[in-house]
Design a protein around this motif. Structure first.
Motif, PDB file in Angstrom:
ATOM      1  N   LYS A 345      28.791  31.111  44.191  1.00 47.38           N
ATOM      2  CA  LYS A 345      28.466  31.582  42.843  1.00 47.38           C
ATOM      3  C   LYS A 345      27.853  33.021  42.786  1.00 47.38           C
ATOM      4  CE  LYS A 345      28.249  27.151  41.322  1.00 47.38           C
ATOM      5  NZ  LYS A 345      28.290  26.518  42.542  1.00 47.38           N
ATOM      6  N   VAL A 346      27.629  33.492  43.656  1.00 47.27           N
ATOM      7  CA  VAL A 346      26.572  34.998  43.544  1.00 47.27           C
ATOM      8  C   VAL A 346      27.806  35.905  44.019  1.00 47.27           C
ATOM      9  CG1 VAL A 346      24.845  36.436  44.293  1.00 47.27           C
ATOM     10  CG2 VAL A 346      24.503  34.042  43.888  1.00 47.27           C
ATOM     11  N   TYR A 347      28.430  35.849  45.181  1.00 47.35           N
ATOM     12  CA  TYR A 347      29.150  37.088  45.777  1.00 47.35           C
ATOM     13  C   TYR A 347      30.273  37.612  44.558  1.00 47.35           C
ATOM     14  CZ  TYR A 347      27.210  37.099  50.451  1.00 47.35           C
ATOM     15  OH  TYR A 347      26.417  36.871  51.394  1.00 47.35           O
ATOM     16  N   PRO A 348      31.014  36.677  43.879  1.00 53.79           N
ATOM     17  CA  PRO A 348      31.815  36.958  43.058  1.00 53.79           C
ATOM     18  C   PRO A 348      31.176  38.144  41.948  1.00 53.79           C
ATOM     19  CG  PRO A 348      32.204  34.854  43.106  1.00 53.79           C
ATOM     20  CD  PRO A 348      30.971  35.303  44.091  1.00 53.79           C
ATOM     21  N   SER A 349      29.877  37.825  41.441  1.00 52.13           N
ATOM     22  CA  SER A 349      29.199  38.648  40.700  1.00 52.13           C
ATOM     23  C   SER A 349      28.733  39.906  41.565  1.00 52.13           C
ATOM     24  CB  SER A 349      27.947  38.153  40.282  1.00 52.13           C
ATOM     25  OG  SER A 349      28.146  36.819  39.524  1.00 52.13           O
ATOM     26  N   LEU A 350      28.398  39.823  42.875  1.00 51.56           N
ATOM     27  CA  LEU A 350      28.323  40.941  43.672  1.00 51.56           C
ATOM     28  C   LEU A 350      29.652  41.770  43.627  1.00 51.56           C
ATOM     29  CD1 LEU A 350      26.270  42.126  45.958  1.00 51.56           C
ATOM     30  CD2 LEU A 350      27.792  40.926  47.483  1.00 51.56           C
ATOM     31  N   GLY A 351      30.754  41.374  43.661  1.00 52.40           N
ATOM     32  CA  GLY A 351      32.027  42.131  43.899  1.00 52.40           C
ATOM     33  C   GLY A 351      32.322  42.866  42.351  1.00 52.40           C
ATOM     34  N   PHE A 352      32.044  42.036  41.377  1.00 51.02           N
ATOM     35  CA  PHE A 352      32.268  42.475  40.214  1.00 51.02           C
ATOM     36  C   PHE A 352      31.169  43.685  39.782  1.00 51.02           C
ATOM     37  CE2 PHE A 352      32.145  41.561  35.120  1.00 51.02           C
ATOM     38  CZ  PHE A 352      33.359  41.936  35.011  1.00 51.02           C
ATOM     39  N   SER A 353      30.030  43.483  39.935  1.00 48.00           N
ATOM     40  CA  SER A 353      29.152  44.728  40.062  1.00 48.00           C
ATOM     41  C   SER A 353      29.480  45.826  40.577  1.00 48.00           C
ATOM     42  CB  SER A 353      27.729  44.115  40.502  1.00 48.00           C
ATOM     43  OG  SER A 353      27.091  43.213  39.971  1.00 48.00           O
ATOM     44  N   ILE A 354      30.298  45.874  41.636  1.00 49.47           N
ATOM     45  CA  ILE A 354      30.950  47.063  42.437  1.00 49.47           C
ATOM     46  C   ILE A 354      32.106  47.581  41.590  1.00 49.47           C
ATOM     47  CG2 ILE A 354      32.007  48.107  44.344  1.00 49.47           C
ATOM     48  CD1 ILE A 354      30.710  46.183  46.065  1.00 49.47           C
ATOM     49  N   VAL A 355      33.026  46.550  41.083  1.00 52.15           N
ATOM     50  CA  VAL A 355      34.262  47.012  40.256  1.00 52.15           C
ATOM     51  C   VAL A 355      34.154  47.493  39.079  1.00 52.15           C
ATOM     52  CG1 VAL A 355      36.333  46.041  39.446  1.00 52.15           C
ATOM     53  CG2 VAL A 355      35.578  45.267  41.665  1.00 52.15           C
ATOM     54  N   ILE A 356      33.183  46.859  38.090  1.00 55.30           N
ATOM     55  CA  ILE A 356      33.060  47.318  36.829  1.00 55.30           C
ATOM     56  C   ILE A 356      32.711  48.776  36.473  1.00 55.30           C
ATOM     57  CG2 ILE A 356      30.715  46.448  36.476  1.00 55.30           C
ATOM     58  CD1 ILE A 356      31.755  45.242  33.659  1.00 55.30           C
ATOM     59  N   PRO A 357      31.847  49.355  37.298  1.00 58.57           N
ATOM     60  CA  PRO A 357      31.324  50.635  36.980  1.00 58.57           C
ATOM     61  C   PRO A 357      32.626  51.540  37.195  1.00 58.57           C
ATOM     62  CG  PRO A 357      29.828  49.773  38.251  1.00 58.57           C
ATOM     63  CD  PRO A 357      30.675  48.723  38.443  1.00 58.57           C
ATOM     64  N   PHE A 358      33.455  51.300  38.085  1.00 59.74           N
ATOM     65  CA  PHE A 358      34.674  52.070  38.284  1.00 59.74           C
ATOM     66  C   PHE A 358      35.822  51.655  37.219  1.00 59.74           C
ATOM     67  CE2 PHE A 358      32.612  51.771  42.353  1.00 59.74           C
ATOM     68  CZ  PHE A 358      32.061  53.085  42.724  1.00 59.74           C
ATOM     69  N   SER A 384      25.975  47.702  37.678  1.00 57.32           N
ATOM     70  CA  SER A 384      25.713  47.025  38.987  1.00 57.32           C
ATOM     71  C   SER A 384      24.666  46.146  38.920  1.00 57.32           C
ATOM     72  CB  SER A 384      25.283  47.994  40.162  1.00 57.32           C
ATOM     73  OG  SER A 384      23.976  48.802  39.808  1.00 57.32           O
ATOM     74  N   MET A 385      23.388  46.054  37.880  1.00 59.99           N
ATOM     75  CA  MET A 385      22.404  45.178  37.860  1.00 59.99           C
ATOM     76  C   MET A 385      23.317  43.632  37.145  1.00 59.99           C
ATOM     77  SD  MET A 385      19.629  47.363  36.330  1.00 59.99           S
ATOM     78  CE  MET A 385      19.427  49.153  36.892  1.00 59.99           C
ATOM     79  N   LEU A 386      24.433  43.626  36.813  1.00 61.51           N
ATOM     80  CA  LEU A 386      25.079  42.504  36.259  1.00 61.51           C
ATOM     81  C   LEU A 386      24.696  41.337  37.391  1.00 61.51           C
ATOM     82  CD1 LEU A 386      28.134  43.521  34.583  1.00 61.51           C
ATOM     83  CD2 LEU A 386      26.181  42.803  33.696  1.00 61.51           C
ATOM     84  N   LEU A 387      24.398  41.547  38.524  1.00 62.47           N
ATOM     85  CA  LEU A 387      24.444  40.703  39.638  1.00 62.47           C
ATOM     86  C   LEU A 387      22.936  40.100  39.691  1.00 62.47           C
ATOM     87  CD1 LEU A 387      24.910  39.549  42.618  1.00 62.47           C
ATOM     88  CD2 LEU A 387      23.749  41.614  43.554  1.00 62.47           C
ATOM     89  N   ILE A 388      21.883  40.848  39.268  1.00 65.24           N
ATOM     90  CA  ILE A 388      20.511  40.298  39.343  1.00 65.24           C
ATOM     91  C   ILE A 388      20.429  38.927  38.517  1.00 65.24           C
ATOM     92  CG2 ILE A 388      18.153  40.924  38.743  1.00 65.24           C
ATOM     93  CD1 ILE A 388      18.922  43.794  39.445  1.00 65.24           C
ATOM     94  N   PRO A 389      20.790  38.850  37.353  1.00 67.83           N
ATOM     95  CA  PRO A 389      20.433  37.497  36.658  1.00 67.83           C
ATOM     96  C   PRO A 389      20.947  36.217  37.261  1.00 67.83           C
ATOM     97  CG  PRO A 389      21.085  39.328  35.005  1.00 67.83           C
ATOM     98  CD  PRO A 389      21.290  39.820  36.366  1.00 67.83           C
TER      99      PRO A 389
END
Length: 544
Positions: A345-358, A384-389
């Motif tokens: 549930k969380v790791y996709p958000s982790l990866g997305f938080s890395i990708v979206i700024p770039f 990158s804070m999209l992961l936190i919620p």
């Protein structure tokens, strides 16, 4: 039991199975049972947004629309232009990626089914019949997926590229699916040969995460696909190009439709046909080895001794001043590493938080007037804070939630320390490594001038985590079953993005002022963190 249409279709090919020495009637009964049990299975992609239902019938069939949407990304590459070696290499890269990751993520339970060996293997059923049922079961799954993924692109290509193109693609989809099944099985054989079952389960979990992440960012390619397919591309193939599987399946188009006859197009066209057939023969030979190694899935992994690190111990002492808080920190760290449902549930958000700024930076780079030496586009790091919620919401769930009774058995007067240790573990173990990766890349792009801004954003993220904790009011960490997640909590996580807006606005305004204001803002954030962390976790939480 349901008499599935696919089984009625197989009835017409009964004579082929009988000629191969397979007891068709027994194989059909096995397949009927398997398909009946599969009706309640919901695939990984669909499972992320669906409401959990214990009797979700036809979950897989209902989820195929997701793959239909993914297939739309292929239309620009398949239907426009005649640079087939280039276009179809990209198209087959996407096709092979989607099907193989789906194979690992959702069909692993079919390939790794121990019931065939433990239940059917003890009955007077020929091993050839059992293996045939497993292979046909996989073929049925992949047929549904491939039809959903490729139906619309195939129809479009029929009208834009012609009948021969359509026929080539249908034939090659069959061969590519055979190759995918065998490559997946061989990958499992290698993993099980050298590692235990836990390693394989982890690998499947990470592929599920990768598939979800790819789904999140895949839409980015749709808008840009039309910008590339009509460009004049010159491809120069080297000897190592022979090992690129997507080019194998692209070569027949170049050979038959464009009439390009050379060593590479002929060789790779042959490989596109020969390798799937040869790999299928190899898989059949290795089936006994594969079945023996499957027993490792039942084995439990041996616990490893954790080596003490003095530096980590020192910093942990500063971070968690009490032994109780340290214990909860270690517990939360282990749970986040071992809890597969949490990672899914969380790791996709982790990866997305890395990708979206770039992604936003990439859009900025397309503007030739952009000067990164003076640009403020590095503020995209706030994404990158999209992961936190998402993480704050998921920290309260666990598949082993029944073990939470231990917190009522120990003499614990307050759960505040527990929650504080868990939140610190999340920030240190998950968020900080992600933030450091992005920060290093941003420093390489924008220079060291952005260091004060990066420190401000990190201070905001720590403060934002506490605010999120206060707003969400989560229960005891890892004490709720995952099935308790609901839409209202999801909306809470989305609504939690609103408090982040004032921080971004203030930061942007201060960039227009003197640098001293930035350092003053950083000092205010540091003090606010100290105060708010004390206030948020000072309340005594009574045991239920």
């Amino acid at each position: 039991m349901t008499n599935f249409k696919i089984l009625r279709l197989l009835d017409k090919m009964r004579f082929l199975f009988n000629k191969m020495g397979i007891d068709y009637q027994v194989m059909r009964l096995i397949l009927q049972i398997k398909l009946t049990m599969d009706e309640r299975k919901v695939p990984t992609l669909f499972n992320q947004s669906a409401k959990k239902k214990e009797n979700a019938k036809y979950g897989y069939m209902k989820s195929l629309w997701i793959y239909t949407l993914m297939g739309l990304m292929l239309i620009p590459f398949i239907s426009f232009g005649t640079q087939f070696l280039f276009q179809m290499s990209i198209a087959y890269s996407m096709i092979l990626f989607v099907i193989m990751t789906s194979m690992i993520a959702d069909f692993s339970s079919v390939l790794l089914d121990l019931r065939d060996r433990n239940i059917l293997g003890t009955k007077p059923i020929a091993e050839r019949t059992i293996n045939a049922a497993k292979i046909v079961h996989i073929v049925i799954y992949l047929s549904y997926l491939t039809i959903a993924l490729m139906t619309i692109p195939l129809i479009v290509s029929l009208f834009t590229q012609g009948v021969l193109f359509f026929v080539i693609m249908v034939v090659e989809l069959v061969f590519s699916n055979i190759l995918i099944v065998v490559l997946t099985a061989l990958l499992y054989i290698v993993v099980l040969r050298f590692f235990d079952g836990e390693k394989l389960k982890d690998m499947i979990n990470y592929v599920q995460i990768g598939l979800t992440l790819a789904m999140m960012v895949g839409y980015q390619f749709v808008a840009r696909s039309f910008e590339f397919v009509n460009l004049q591309v010159v491809i120069e193939l080297d000897w190592w190009s022979i090992f690129l599987i997507p080019i194998w399946f692209a070569a027949p188009y170049e050979l038959l439709l464009n009439g390009t006859v050379n060593f590479f197009t002929v060789t790779m066209s042959i490989l596109a046909v020969v390798m799937p057939i040869a790999s299928l023969w190899l898989y059949i030979q290795l089936i006994p080895v594969f079945e023996r190694n499957l027993q490792k899935l039942l084995a439990t992994s041996k616990s490893k001794k954790v080596k003490t690190n003095r530096v980590k111990t020192f910093f942990l002492g500063l971070l968690c001043p009490t032994n109780e808080e340290k214990a909860f920190y270690h517990f939360a760290s282990l749970m986040m590493k071992k809890e597969r449902d949490f990672k899914l549930k969380v790791y996709p958000s982790l990866g997305f938080s890395i990708v979206i700024p770039f992604i936003f930076i990439f859009n900025t780079m397309r503007d030739e007037t952009t000067n990164f030496a003076t640009s403020n586009s590095y503020l995209t790091i706030y994404f990158s804070m999209l992961l936190i919620p998402t993480a704050l919401l998921m920290l309260q769930y666990s598949t082993n939630y029944k073990g939470a009774w231990v917190f009522k058995a120990v003499p614990l007067t307050s759960f505040a320390t527990y929650k504080k240790g868990v939140l610190k573990a999340f920030l240190v173990q998950l968020y900080t490594p992600l933030y450091l990766i992005i920060s290093v890349i941003f420093c390489l792009i924008y220079g060291v001038r952005v260091l004060p801004d990066l420190l401000i954003v990190f201070a905001v993220s720590c403060l934002y985590s506490v605010i999120g904790y206060i707003v969400l009011k989560p229960s005891i960490p890892f004490s709720e079953p995952p099935t308790q997640t609901n839409e209202s909590q999801g909306w809470k996580a989305i609504g939690l993005l609103l408090p982040l807006i004032p921080f971004v606005v203030v930061h942007f305004i201060l960039l227009k002022a003197d640098d001293l204001w930035l350092y003053a803002y950083l000092a205010v954030l540091a003090v606010s963190n100290i105060v708010l962390w004390k206030i948020a976790f000072r309340e005594k939480v009574k045991k239920a």
